[in-house]
Design a protein around this motif. Structure first.
Motif, PDB file in Angstrom:
ATOM      1  N   CYS A  13       9.750  14.722   6.453  1.00  0.00           N
ATOM      2  CA  CYS A  13       8.473  14.443   6.560  1.00  0.00           C
ATOM      3  C   CYS A  13       7.562  13.322   6.619  1.00  0.00           C
ATOM      4  O   CYS A  13       8.582  11.518   5.983  1.00  0.00           O
ATOM      5  CB  CYS A  13       7.284  14.852   4.933  1.00  0.00           C
ATOM      6  N   PRO A  14       7.090  12.762   7.914  1.00  0.00           N
ATOM      7  CA  PRO A  14       7.193  10.861   8.881  1.00  0.00           C
ATOM      8  C   PRO A  14       6.285  10.645   7.099  1.00  0.00           C
ATOM      9  O   PRO A  14       5.565  11.057   6.744  1.00  0.00           O
ATOM     10  CB  PRO A  14       6.349  11.620   9.953  1.00  0.00           C
ATOM     11  N   LEU A  15       6.205   9.377   7.436  1.00  0.00           N
ATOM     12  CA  LEU A  15       5.255   8.624   6.171  1.00  0.00           C
ATOM     13  C   LEU A  15       4.858   7.484   7.048  1.00  0.00           C
ATOM     14  O   LEU A  15       5.480   6.733   8.643  1.00  0.00           O
ATOM     15  CB  LEU A  15       6.732   7.787   5.177  1.00  0.00           C
ATOM     16  N   ARG A  16       3.726   7.307   7.208  1.00  0.00           N
ATOM     17  CA  ARG A  16       3.204   6.026   7.660  1.00  0.00           C
ATOM     18  C   ARG A  16       1.483   4.948   6.767  1.00  0.00           C
ATOM     19  O   ARG A  16       1.903   5.398   6.065  1.00  0.00           O
ATOM     20  CB  ARG A  16       2.520   7.060   8.627  1.00  0.00           C
ATOM     21  N   LEU A  17       2.097   3.887   7.425  1.00  0.00           N
ATOM     22  CA  LEU A  17       1.129   2.697   6.832  1.00  0.00           C
ATOM     23  C   LEU A  17      -0.712   3.193   7.136  1.00  0.00           C
ATOM     24  O   LEU A  17      -0.983   3.902   7.815  1.00  0.00           O
ATOM     25  CB  LEU A  17       1.091   1.507   7.550  1.00  0.00           C
ATOM     26  N   SER A  47       0.880  -0.966   0.028  1.00  0.00           N
ATOM     27  CA  SER A  47       0.064   0.287  -0.321  1.00  0.00           C
ATOM     28  C   SER A  47       0.780   1.129  -0.027  1.00  0.00           C
ATOM     29  O   SER A  47       2.268   1.578   0.725  1.00  0.00           O
ATOM     30  CB  SER A  47      -0.725   0.026   0.714  1.00  0.00           C
ATOM     31  N   ASN A  48       0.285   2.576  -1.344  1.00  0.00           N
ATOM     32  CA  ASN A  48       0.982   3.560  -0.530  1.00  0.00           C
ATOM     33  C   ASN A  48       1.333   4.197   1.023  1.00  0.00           C
ATOM     34  O   ASN A  48       0.205   3.839   1.642  1.00  0.00           O
ATOM     35  CB  ASN A  48       0.478   4.523  -1.535  1.00  0.00           C
ATOM     36  N   LEU A  49       2.440   4.003   1.358  1.00  0.00           N
ATOM     37  CA  LEU A  49       2.465   4.891   2.953  1.00  0.00           C
ATOM     38  C   LEU A  49       2.043   6.593   2.576  1.00  0.00           C
ATOM     39  O   LEU A  49       2.316   6.981   1.448  1.00  0.00           O
ATOM     40  CB  LEU A  49       4.247   5.619   3.292  1.00  0.00           C
ATOM     41  N   ASP A  50       1.228   6.782   3.689  1.00  0.00           N
ATOM     42  CA  ASP A  50       0.806   8.400   3.594  1.00  0.00           C
ATOM     43  C   ASP A  50       1.885   9.312   4.084  1.00  0.00           C
ATOM     44  O   ASP A  50       2.078   8.917   5.159  1.00  0.00           O
ATOM     45  CB  ASP A  50      -0.387   8.735   4.546  1.00  0.00           C
ATOM     46  N   CYS A  51       2.130  10.477   3.187  1.00  0.00           N
ATOM     47  CA  CYS A  51       3.205  11.051   3.848  1.00  0.00           C
ATOM     48  C   CYS A  51       2.655  12.372   4.662  1.00  0.00           C
ATOM     49  O   CYS A  51       2.016  13.163   4.519  1.00  0.00           O
ATOM     50  CB  CYS A  51       3.810  12.117   2.216  1.00  0.00           C
ATOM     51  N   VAL A  52       2.383  12.631   6.003  1.00  0.00           N
ATOM     52  CA  VAL A  52       1.785  13.456   7.433  1.00  0.00           C
ATOM     53  C   VAL A  52       1.847  14.781   7.314  1.00  0.00           C
ATOM     54  O   VAL A  52       1.111  15.074   7.257  1.00  0.00           O
ATOM     55  CB  VAL A  52       2.849  12.782   8.289  1.00  0.00           C
ATOM     56  N   ASP A  53       2.866  14.760   7.601  1.00  0.00           N
ATOM     57  CA  ASP A  53       3.341  16.387   6.925  1.00  0.00           C
ATOM     58  C   ASP A  53       3.269  16.919   5.277  1.00  0.00           C
ATOM     59  O   ASP A  53       3.809  18.285   5.117  1.00  0.00           O
ATOM     60  CB  ASP A  53       4.296  17.409   7.802  1.00  0.00           C
TER      61      ASP A  53
END
Length: 128
Positions: free
Chosen positions: A124-128, A85-91
Motif C-alpha cells: 500500500c502506497p502512503l502519501r502526504l 501530518s499523518n500519511l494517507d494510506c492510498v489502497d
C-alpha cells in the motif's frame, strides 16, 4: 548583509514510521522508500522504524507478508520535521482502530488495529 555569508537551506521532506504502544500493535512490517527496503521484520512496541529526510517527498509503501499484524503511525513532514501530518494510506481499507493509526496484516483480520488498514499482504502506497 555587510559582507556576511548566508547559507540557504531548502526544506526537507521527512518520513517517520513507528509502532504504537497499544496492545497487539507489535508485529511484522516492511517499509519501502524510493524502491529500497528501509525497515523489515518484527517490530516491538514504540519502535521507530524510519526517521529520514529527503530533498523531495519520497515514494513510500508498506506491506506485511505475515499474519502477525502491525499497527502504528506513518507521518510526513514538508518542513524538515518541524511539523508532522499523518500519511494517507492510498489502497488501505477503512478500519475500526484508533484515529491516526494505520495497520498492516498478511491476512484480513488486522482491520481493528488502525483507522486505515493494509490487509491480505497487499503493498500500500502512503502519501502526504
Amino acid at each position: 548583509l555587510d559582507g556576511a555569508t548566508c547559507t540557504l537551506r531548502l526544506a526537507e521532506f521527512c518520513v517517520k514510521v513507528e509502532t504504537s504502544d497499544l496492545v497487539y500493535s507489535r508485529g511484522t512490517l516492511t517499509v519501502i522508500i524510493n524502491g529500497a527496503t528501509v525497515a523489515s521484520g518484527m517490530h516491538e512496541y514504540s519502535a521507530v522504524l524510519v526517521n529520514r529526510c529527503y530533498s523531495s517527498f519520497p515514494s513510500v509503501t508498506i506491506t506485511n507478508p505475515t499474519d502477525n499484524g502491525w499497527a502504528g503511525y506513518a507521518m510526513g513532514s514538508a518542513d524538515g520535521g518541524a511539523t508532522w501530518s499523518n500519511l494517507d494510506c492510498v489502497d488501505c481499507v477503512d478500519g475500526t482502530g484508533p484515529d491516526g493509526m494505520i495497520s498492516a496484516d498478511g491476512d484480513g483480520n488486522g482491520f481493528d488495529l488502525g483507522v486505515r488498514s493494509c490487509l491480505d499482504g497487499a503493498t500500500c502506497p502512503l502519501r502526504l
